[in-house]
Every structure is written in structure tokens, then in C-alpha cells.
Design a protein around this motif. Structure first.
Motif, PDB file in Angstrom:
ATOM      1  N   ILE A 197      -6.928   2.260   5.069  1.00  0.00           N
ATOM      2  CA  ILE A 197      -6.454   3.643   4.968  1.00  0.00           C
ATOM      3  C   ILE A 197      -6.708   4.134   3.545  1.00  0.00           C
ATOM      4  O   ILE A 197      -6.060   3.653   2.602  1.00  0.00           O
ATOM      5  CB  ILE A 197      -4.944   3.742   5.285  1.00  0.00           C
ATOM      6  N   ARG A 198      -7.641   5.030   3.375  1.00  0.00           N
ATOM      7  CA  ARG A 198      -8.037   5.500   2.024  1.00  0.00           C
ATOM      8  C   ARG A 198      -8.097   4.303   1.059  1.00  0.00           C
ATOM      9  O   ARG A 198      -7.528   4.287  -0.020  1.00  0.00           O
ATOM     10  CB  ARG A 198      -7.069   6.565   1.519  1.00  0.00           C
ATOM     11  N   GLY A 230       0.838  -1.187   0.000  1.00  0.00           N
ATOM     12  CA  GLY A 230       0.000   0.000   0.000  1.00  0.00           C
ATOM     13  C   GLY A 230       0.873   1.237   0.000  1.00  0.00           C
ATOM     14  O   GLY A 230       2.072   1.183   0.291  1.00  0.00           O
ATOM     15  N   GLY A 231       0.265   2.348  -0.334  1.00  0.00           N
ATOM     16  CA  GLY A 231       0.991   3.615  -0.454  1.00  0.00           C
ATOM     17  C   GLY A 231       0.155   4.488  -1.354  1.00  0.00           C
ATOM     18  O   GLY A 231      -1.009   4.735  -1.066  1.00  0.00           O
ATOM     19  N   GLU A 232       0.703   4.864  -2.480  1.00  0.00           N
ATOM     20  CA  GLU A 232      -0.056   5.664  -3.449  1.00  0.00           C
ATOM     21  C   GLU A 232       0.168   5.056  -4.836  1.00  0.00           C
ATOM     22  O   GLU A 232       1.285   5.072  -5.351  1.00  0.00           O
ATOM     23  CB  GLU A 232       0.419   7.117  -3.372  1.00  0.00           C
ATOM     24  N   SER A 233      -0.905   4.520  -5.405  1.00  0.00           N
ATOM     25  CA  SER A 233      -0.770   3.799  -6.670  1.00  0.00           C
ATOM     26  C   SER A 233      -0.237   4.696  -7.784  1.00  0.00           C
ATOM     27  O   SER A 233       0.571   4.256  -8.614  1.00  0.00           O
ATOM     28  CB  SER A 233      -2.110   3.189  -7.076  1.00  0.00           C
ATOM     29  N   ILE A 286      -4.748  -2.031  -6.361  1.00  0.00           N
ATOM     30  CA  ILE A 286      -5.183  -1.148  -7.456  1.00  0.00           C
ATOM     31  C   ILE A 286      -4.311  -1.391  -8.694  1.00  0.00           C
ATOM     32  O   ILE A 286      -4.792  -1.450  -9.813  1.00  0.00           O
ATOM     33  CB  ILE A 286      -5.109   0.334  -7.010  1.00  0.00           C
ATOM     34  N   HIS A 323      -4.436  -3.105   5.042  1.00  0.00           N
ATOM     35  CA  HIS A 323      -2.980  -3.159   5.273  1.00  0.00           C
ATOM     36  C   HIS A 323      -2.636  -4.279   6.270  1.00  0.00           C
ATOM     37  O   HIS A 323      -2.497  -4.000   7.473  1.00  0.00           O
ATOM     38  CB  HIS A 323      -2.505  -1.823   5.852  1.00  0.00           C
ATOM     39  N   ARG A 349     -10.845   3.523  -6.558  1.00  0.00           N
ATOM     40  CA  ARG A 349      -9.812   4.143  -5.707  1.00  0.00           C
ATOM     41  C   ARG A 349     -10.466   5.015  -4.643  1.00  0.00           C
ATOM     42  O   ARG A 349     -11.444   5.704  -4.917  1.00  0.00           O
ATOM     43  CB  ARG A 349      -8.871   5.018  -6.536  1.00  0.00           C
ATOM     44  N   ASN A 350      -9.893   4.992  -3.457  1.00  0.00           N
ATOM     45  CA  ASN A 350     -10.357   5.830  -2.341  1.00  0.00           C
ATOM     46  C   ASN A 350     -11.846   5.616  -2.031  1.00  0.00           C
ATOM     47  O   ASN A 350     -12.502   6.500  -1.495  1.00  0.00           O
ATOM     48  CB  ASN A 350     -10.115   7.322  -2.634  1.00  0.00           C
ATOM     49  N   CYS A 404      -3.921  -2.833  -0.811  1.00  0.00           N
ATOM     50  CA  CYS A 404      -4.388  -1.458  -0.958  1.00  0.00           C
ATOM     51  C   CYS A 404      -3.935  -0.867  -2.299  1.00  0.00           C
ATOM     52  O   CYS A 404      -4.407  -1.318  -3.342  1.00  0.00           O
ATOM     53  CB  CYS A 404      -3.955  -0.637   0.251  1.00  0.00           C
ATOM     54  N   ALA A 405      -3.010   0.078  -2.327  1.00  0.00           N
ATOM     55  CA  ALA A 405      -2.549   0.609  -3.606  1.00  0.00           C
ATOM     56  C   ALA A 405      -2.013  -0.516  -4.507  1.00  0.00           C
ATOM     57  O   ALA A 405      -2.177  -0.482  -5.733  1.00  0.00           O
ATOM     58  CB  ALA A 405      -1.461   1.654  -3.383  1.00  0.00           C
TER      59      ALA A 405
END
Ligand SMILES: NC(=O)CC[C@H](N)C(=O)O
Length: 203
Positions: A144-145, A48-51, A85, A180, A112-113, A81-82
Motif C-alpha cells: 500500500i503506497r 505501516g501508516g504514514e512515516s 522508512i 503489510h 518513499r511511495n 512499510c512506513a
């Protein structure tokens, strides 16, 4: 059986936490930033993080394509998570990812989100099917988001749901979760992935 060798994509995001959980689950662990580092891996976690950030950082070295190729040759994948995605075959709200290669291969539609704005972060207790061992206590899942899994294809097995929506799925050698699992001390999902990735070593 020899120890499964699992990589963690280390462009951005929750890398160290996944590496620790994998070590606790009995894997040999290394980090991956370039295609050559995929060599010899039995499995790869995309954290996870930001895709969008991961897709941008991967583009110059064509890392997403390299992961897709290694997966086709037998490497297992676990996207959280990301990471999920980046593995989803279809993304809603994908504008920020337009023009960037992703991995694909998981027959799900994600948003997403989807759990985002009002509830930026929350924990849910999940019953997960198919985990190794005899421990049946619910898994505490940190969102988380997080992306919503809107639908799954016929080859996709839903292994955990939260409020009637799938939040963890498996499609053969691909495992994915909206949440996560590396942020809690319960490593059963990592153990499950190490088993999936190691299965070809013992066959
Ligand atoms: N915790 C996370 O991985 C959040 C994912 C993030 N919202 C994305 O779109 O990539």
C-alpha cells in the motif's frame, strides 16, 4: 524459554492488526507511545501508516531516539512499510521528513511511495527465505503506497524479492518489509520476528 515481550509502536497506523498477529505468533504484546514503555521489551514493531505523521508525533517525547538507544542495548526491531522508512539509513524523496528524528540502523536506501501513484495497492506472492516451520507456500504480501528498497548494504540479507527488487530484508536483529504482513492471516513473518527477538532469552 520464556515468552518474548514485543511492543507495537502505537502512534498511528496498523497497530491492532500487528498486535493480533503477534499474539497469534506466541508473543506477549504491549503498545508503545512513550519512551518508558520500551522498558523490558525484547522487540518492537514499527507499523505501516504514514512515516511523516509518526515522526511528528514521536518528536515531542524523543521516542525515535529512545527506540534507537534500546535497539543498541539489544531490542530487536521489525519495520513494515512506513516503519521500514523510519529505520532506513537513507531515504530518497525525504523532504517531508526533514528536521525530524528517525530511528535508522538499517543499511538500506528506500524511496518513499516508490510503488505508489499508478498502483496504489496490490498483492504479490512471495517466497521468503529463513521462515520458521516447514510451510513453503508463498506469502501473500499486500503493498500500500509502499516504499521501494533501492539498494542494500553488505550486512543486509534479502529474504524476499518481488519483480527482482528486495521487499523484505534482515540485518541481524532488524527485520523490515515494504509490505503489510499484518493484513493477511499468514503470521509466518511475525513468528520469525518473535524468534529473532526471543533468541537472546534462550542464550
Ligand atoms: N502503507 C504505508 O505504510 C505507506 C507508507 C507511506 N507512503 C509513507 O511514506 O510513510
Amino acid at each position: 524459554m520464556s515468552t518474548p515481550h514485543i511492543g507495537v509502536l502505537a502512534l498511528q497506523g496498523a497497530v491492532a492488526e500487528h498486535a493480533r498477529a503477534l499474539q497469534a505468533a506466541g508473543a506477549q504484546v504491549s503498545t508503545v507511545r512513550r519512551p518508558a514503555e520500551l522498558e523490558g521489551l525484547d522487540g518492537l514493531i514499527v507499523p505501516g501508516g504514514e512515516s511523516t505523521t509518526m515522526a511528528r508525533l514521536a518528536a515531542p517525547v524523543h521516542l525515535m531516539e529512545a527506540i534507537r538507544e534500546r535497539h543498541a542495548e539489544g531490542m530487536s526491531m521489525f519495520g513494515t512499510c512506513a516503519g521500514m522508512i523510519l529505520m532506513a539509513d537513507q531515504i530518497l524523496d525525504a523532504e517531508a521528513l526533514t528536521g525530524f528524528e528517525r530511528i535508522g540502523g538499517l543499511d538500506v536506501v528506500v524511496r518513499r511511495n516508490g510503488y505508489g501513484s499508478q498502483l496504489d495497492s496490490f498483492t504479490g506472492a512471495l517466497t521468503v527465505s529463513g521462515l520458521p516451520g516447514t510451510d513453503l507456500t508463498p506469502l501473500q504480501a499486500v503493498f500500500i503506497r509502499a516504499p521501494i528498497i533501492e539498494s542494500v548494504g553488505s550486512e543486509v540479507e534479502v529474504i524476499a524479492s518481488w519483480q527482482d527488487r528486495p521487499v523484505a530484508v534482515r540485518q541481524g536483529r532488524v527485520l523490515a518489509a515494504s509490505f503489510h504482513p499484518e493484513l493477511t492471516p499468514d503470521h509466518r513473518l511475525h513468528e520469525h520476528f518473535v524468534q529473532i527477538a526471543g533468541a537472546r532469552l534462550s542464550s
